[in-house]
Design an enzyme around this catalytic site. Structure first.
Site, PDB file in Angstrom:
ATOM      1  N   LYS A 269       0.874  -1.177   0.000  1.00  0.00           N
ATOM      2  CA  LYS A 269       0.000   0.000   0.000  1.00  0.00           C
ATOM      3  C   LYS A 269       0.907   1.221   0.000  1.00  0.00           C
ATOM      4  CE  LYS A 269      -1.630   3.099   1.884  1.00  0.00           C
ATOM      5  NZ  LYS A 269      -1.408   4.508   1.440  1.00  0.00           N
TER       6      LYS A 269
ATOM      7  N   SER B 183       5.538   8.760   9.166  1.00  0.00           N
ATOM      8  CA  SER B 183       5.717   9.708  10.260  1.00  0.00           C
ATOM      9  C   SER B 183       5.560   8.998  11.614  1.00  0.00           C
ATOM     10  CB  SER B 183       4.686  10.833  10.139  1.00  0.00           C
ATOM     11  OG  SER B 183       3.391  10.277  10.176  1.00  0.00           O
TER      12      SER B 183
ATOM     13  N   CYS C 213      14.099  11.392   5.395  1.00  0.00           N
ATOM     14  CA  CYS C 213      14.122  11.086   6.826  1.00  0.00           C
ATOM     15  C   CYS C 213      15.541  11.141   7.372  1.00  0.00           C
ATOM     16  CB  CYS C 213      13.534   9.718   7.090  1.00  0.00           C
ATOM     17  SG  CYS C 213      14.541   8.419   6.396  1.00  0.00           S
TER      18      CYS C 213
END
Ligand code: NAD
Length: 499
Positions: A176, A229, A284
Site C-alpha cells: 500500500k 511519520s 528522513c
C-alpha cells in the site's frame, strides 16, 4: 478532473479497478496541477488482494530457490536497464530532481542485489550428533502474506527496501504505497511481472486509512512493514502487534550534525547544504539542525550561505538542484515555520519564501531557508519540519551538543564533523541514535547492513533490510531428528558393523 487518467490497483498480475470509486488527486508538484487521480481501496478491495496473495503463496513458497533467484535476477536487470523511466515518474509525482530520483532507485537496486543472495542468507544451521545419533537443524521459512505501507518521500526506494527481500524469501506481498505519488509502485510490480514473477506474488493496493486499517487487522496477513511519520508509525506498530503480526515500523526524524571547532569547514558546509536541502529536505535522513560548537558558527554560516546562493530551484527535469515540495498544504506548513522562527527570536539568515522559479508560478515552491540562534524550546527546533529548512544551534562544548542530541525524542540519523578521531569515537559510543556518520552527513547504511533509528524513529526492534530484513521476512524452525542406524538392529544394508 474527470478526464484525467485514473491510477488503478495492480492485483494478480494485472491492473484492477476494485469496487471503491473513491479517489484522491495526484499532483505534479512543479506545476501545481492535478495530473491524475488514484483509486482509494475499500476494505473489500484490500481483502480481495490479500486473498489473491494468499492463493499465490503455496506455489511461490515451494518453487525451487534456483527458479526464484532467476526471476529476481531478471528483475534486477530490467530495473537497472529502465531506471531512467522510473526516475521520470518519480520527478513527475514527487517533484525531486532527476539526480535525486536516480539516486533513490540505485539505493533500492542495492537491496534487490542483496536479495539475490537469499539462498545463502536463509540457509539455516545444522548441528550433527548433539546426542548419539541425534541431529538438530534450524530452517528459515517464509511467513506467508506480508503487508507493506510506504511514505511519499521515497516512492521507489522504500518499497524496494522491503518487497525484494520478502519475495526472495518466499513470501507474497500486498503493498500500500503513499497515495500522493502512487505510480512508481505499479511500475515496479509490472516490471516484476515482466521479469517472470507469478501473478499474485506482488500486489499493489492504493488507498488511505481504510486500506491500511484493513491490512493491519487481516487474519491472513502475517507481518507489516511500515515507513512514515512517527504518530502513524506508533499506531501501525500498536495495532498490528495487537492483531498478532510481527511489525517493523520506522518513523520520523530530526537529525543533528555536530560540528566541532577543528572540523574542515569547507567539507562541512558542502555536506550541510547537500544533507539539508537535497530532495528539498524531504528525507528522513536529512540534516535538520547543525549544532555548532563555538567559535565555529560564524565562519560555518558564511560558508553555507555562500553555497546556498548558488542553488537553483525549479522543475526537477530541468537540471536544477532542488524541486518543489509535495503539496501546497505541506509547502505552507513548512513556510509557517519561518514565522515561528521569527516569533521565537531566531535570526533568519536566508528566507526561502522569496524564491523565484521561471515558468511555473503555481508549483509548490519554497527555497532553501537558514535560521541561526534557534532556541531549543522553539517548535522549529523540536518538530520534524520535513522541508528545506536548516537550523543552527550554537553550543559551548562537545558535551552540551551531545546532551542536546540525546535529549531529542528522535534517534534516526546524526553526524559529527571533526578531525579528532578520539572525539569521533567517543561520539559514536555515546550518542543515542541508530545511524551515525563520521564526516559523512547522511549515513544510510548499505544494503548488507540494516537501516533504522532509535527512540521515536523506530517502533519495535526490527530494522529494515540487511540481516534484519532477512530475519524479519523469515522465521526459524528448529528440527531435532534421529534416524535408526542400520548397524543397531535395522535391516542389513551391508554396513561393516552388520557383518
Ligand atoms: P505518513 O505517516 O503521513 O504516511 C505514511 C503511510 O501511512 C502512507 O502510505 C499513508 O497513506 C499512511 N497513512 C497516513 N495516515 C494514516 C492513518 N491515519 N492511518 C493509517 N495509515 C495512514 O508519512 P508521509 O508524509 O507519507 O512520509 C513522510 C514521513 O515519513 C516523515 O515523517 C519521514 O521522516 C518519514 N520517513 C521515515 C523514514 C525512516 O526510515 N525512518 C524514511 C522515509 C520517511
Amino acid at each position: 478532473m474527470t478526464d484525467l487518467p485514473t491510477i488503478t490497483h495492480y492485483v494478480n498480475g494485472a491492473p484492477a479497478a476494485g469496487t471503491s470509486t473513491r479517489t484522491a488527486p495526484v499532483y505534479n508538484p512543479a506545476t501545481g496541477q492535478v495530473a491524475k487521480n488514484v483509486l482509494l481501496a475499500s476494505t473489500a478491495d484490500l481483502d480481495d488482494a490479500v486473498a489473491v496473495a494468499q492463493a499465490a503463496y503455496p506455489a511461490w513458497r515451494d518453487m525451487s530457490q534456483a527458479r526464484r533467484q532467476t526471476i529476481m535476477y531478471n528483475f534486477r536487470e530490467l530495473l537497472n536497464a529502465r531506471k531512467g523511466d522510473l526516475a521520470e515518474i518519480l520527478t513527475a509525482e514527487h517533484g525531486k530532481v532527476t539526480s535525486d530520483a536516480l539516486g533513490e532507485i540505485i539505493r533500492g537496486l542495492e537491496v534487490v542485489e542483496f536479495a539475490l543472495g537469499m539462498p545463502h542468507l536463509s540457509k539455516g544451521e545444522y548441528s550433527e550428533n548433539v546426542s548419539t545419533g541425534v541431529d538438530v537443524y534450524t530452517l528459515r521459512q517464509s511467513l506467508g502474506v506480508v503487508g507493506i505501507i510506504s511514505p511519499f518521500n521515497f516512492p521507489a526506494m522504500v518499497p524496494l527496501w522491503y518487497f525484494p527481500i520478502a519475495i526472495a524469501a518466499g513470501n507474497t506481498v500486498v503493498l500500500k504505497p503513499s497515495e500522493k505519488d502512487p505510480s512508481a509502485s505499479n511500475w515496479l510490480a509490472e516490471l516484476f511481472t515482466e521479469a517472470g514473477l507469478p501473478a499474485g506474488v506482488l500486489n499493489v493496493v492504493h488507498g488511505d486509512k481504510e486500506a491500511v486499517d484493513a491490512l493491519l487487522v487481516h487474519p491472513d496477513v502475517q507481518a507489516i512493514s511500515f515507513v512514515g511519520s512517527t504518530p502513524i508509525a506508533r499506531y501501525i506498530y500498536e495495532t498490528a502487534a495487537k492483531h498478532g503480526k510481527r511489525v517493523q515500523s520506522l518513523g520520523g526524524a530530526k537529525n543533528h550534525m555536530l560540528v566541532l571547532p577543528d572540523a574542515d569547514l569547507d567539507l562541512t558546509a558542502d555536506a550541510a547544504v547537500n544533507a539539508g536541502f537535497g530532495s528539498a529536505g524531504e528525507r528522513c535522513m536529512a540534516i535538520s539542525v547543525i549544532v555548532a560548537v563555538e567559535p565555529v558558527a560564524d565562519e560555518l554560516i558564511a560558508k553555507i550561505a555562500e553555497r546556498v546562493k548558488g542553488l537553483t530551484v525549479g522543475d526537477g527535469t530541468r537540471n536544477c538542484d532542488m524541486g518543489p515540495l509535495i503539496t501546497q498544504v505541506h509547502r505552507d506548513k513548512v513556510a509557517g515555520y519561518i514565522d515561528i522562527a521569527q516569533a521565537d527570536g531566531a535570526d533568519i539568515v536566508i528566507d526561502g519564501r522569496g524564491v523565484k522559479v521561471d515558468g511555473d508560478p503555481n508549483g509548490f515552491w519554497l527555497g532553501p531557508t537558514l535560521f541561526d540562534k534557534v532556541s531549543v524550546d522553539s517548535a522549529v527546533y523540536l518538530d520534524e519540519i520535513f522541508g528545506p529548512v536548516l537550523s543552527i544551534v550554537r553550543v559551548a562544548t562537545y558535551q552540551e551538543g551531545l546532551d542536546l542530541i540525546n535529549a531529542s525524542q528522535y534517534g534516526n540519523g546524526t553526524a559529527i564533523f571533526t578531525n579528532d578521531g578520539g572525539a569521533a569515537r567517543r561520539f559514536q559510543n555515546e550518542v543515542q541514535v541508530g545511524m551515525v556518520g563520521i564526516n559523512v552527513p547522511i549515513p544510510v547504511p548499505v544494503a548488507y547492513h540494516s537501516f533504522g533509528g532509535w527512540k521515536n524513529s523506530l517502533f519495535g526492534d526490527a530494522k529494515a533490510y540487511g540481516p534484519a530484513g532477512v530475519n524479519f521476512f523469515t522465521r526459524e524452525k528448529a528440527v531435532t531428528s534421529r534416524w535408526l542406524d542400520p548397524s543397531h538392529g535395522g535391516i542389513n544394508l551391508g554396513f561393516p558393523q552388520n557383518q
